[in-house]
Design a protein around this motif. Sequence first.
Motif, mmCIF file in Angstrom:
data_model
loop_
_atom_site.group_PDB
_atom_site.id
_atom_site.type_symbol
_atom_site.label_atom_id
_atom_site.label_comp_id
_atom_site.label_asym_id
_atom_site.label_seq_id
_atom_site.Cartn_x
_atom_site.Cartn_y
_atom_site.Cartn_z
ATOM 1 N N LEU A 1 -11.239 -4.884 4.353
ATOM 2 C CA LEU A 1 -12.074 -5.715 5.203
ATOM 3 C C LEU A 1 -11.425 -7.044 5.563
ATOM 4 O O LEU A 1 -11.898 -7.741 6.465
ATOM 5 N N PHE A 2 -10.351 -7.407 4.873
ATOM 6 C CA PHE A 2 -9.648 -8.633 5.207
ATOM 7 C C PHE A 2 -8.832 -8.431 6.476
ATOM 8 O O PHE A 2 -8.349 -7.333 6.757
ATOM 9 N N LYS A 3 -8.677 -9.505 7.238
ATOM 10 C CA LYS A 3 -7.930 -9.470 8.488
ATOM 11 C C LYS A 3 -6.671 -10.315 8.355
ATOM 12 O O LYS A 3 -6.640 -11.278 7.598
ATOM 13 N N ILE A 4 -5.648 -9.957 9.097
ATOM 14 C CA ILE A 4 -4.418 -10.731 9.156
ATOM 15 C C ILE A 4 -4.363 -11.431 10.510
ATOM 16 O O ILE A 4 -4.495 -10.802 11.544
ATOM 17 N N GLY A 5 -4.197 -12.734 10.485
ATOM 18 C CA GLY A 5 -4.174 -13.510 11.721
ATOM 19 C C GLY A 5 -4.587 -14.941 11.441
ATOM 20 O O GLY A 5 -4.382 -15.451 10.347
ATOM 21 N N LYS A 6 -5.190 -15.581 12.428
ATOM 22 C CA LYS A 6 -5.637 -16.956 12.288
ATOM 23 C C LYS A 6 -7.154 -17.015 12.367
ATOM 24 O O LYS A 6 -7.768 -16.315 13.162
ATOM 25 N N CYS A 7 -7.727 -17.878 11.544
ATOM 26 C CA CYS A 7 -9.181 -18.012 11.525
ATOM 27 C C CYS A 7 -9.551 -19.479 11.593
ATOM 28 O O CYS A 7 -8.712 -20.368 11.446
#
Length: 218
Positions: free
Chosen positions: A5-11
Amino acid sequence: MWGSLFKIGKCTTRRFAFDASAITTLKVKAASNSVQNPTQVEAVSAFIWKCAMAASEETHGFPKPSLLSHVVNLRRRTTPPLTEHSIGNLIWIARAQCTARHDQLGLQGLVGQVREGISKINNDFIKKLRGNEGSNVICKSLKMIEGPGSKEEGVDYFGFTRWCKLGFYEADLGWGKPLWVSGVGCSGGSVFLNLIILMETRSGNGIKAWVTLDEWLY
């Protein structure tokens, strides 16, 4: 489960404040025959979920299936209820999924989905958790979140947790009661979870939502 459920990118994290009048308006708009009196948390959660799905559709150019989870306090859902001072992580995760367009269901339909998902975490469910088949129930329940929420399935995942009525504004560590209580912000991280923390305002009449999402959804 959480790894999928974790995303890779910018938040980025933003705070949205809903005062008493705004919540009353939301509850009126969210009410329907199936959910005649939405709670504050149900109305605000469904509204944020609806906005997040609209932002996702605008970003990607097409609507994506969406999965919402909500952390539920088990203490109040057993028969008889457990004391609020019971120690331990006595929580579980409710889920709601939207495979239609958010504007087709509308706020009323999304509130109904949220209510239905949370209502399934009841005394019968807790009995199964505590019984001999508890491990199987746990695995099945988690897979229902992990599967649709995984990146491979192309489903947007939004996790909600409610920190209301936990006594944060009554905590006195020797310097008096706090004037300001907040969630934890996140900015620019490479790995993150779409997470919405709902907290009550100091007066107790409103809700502050600390929303951490993919920066492209803002």
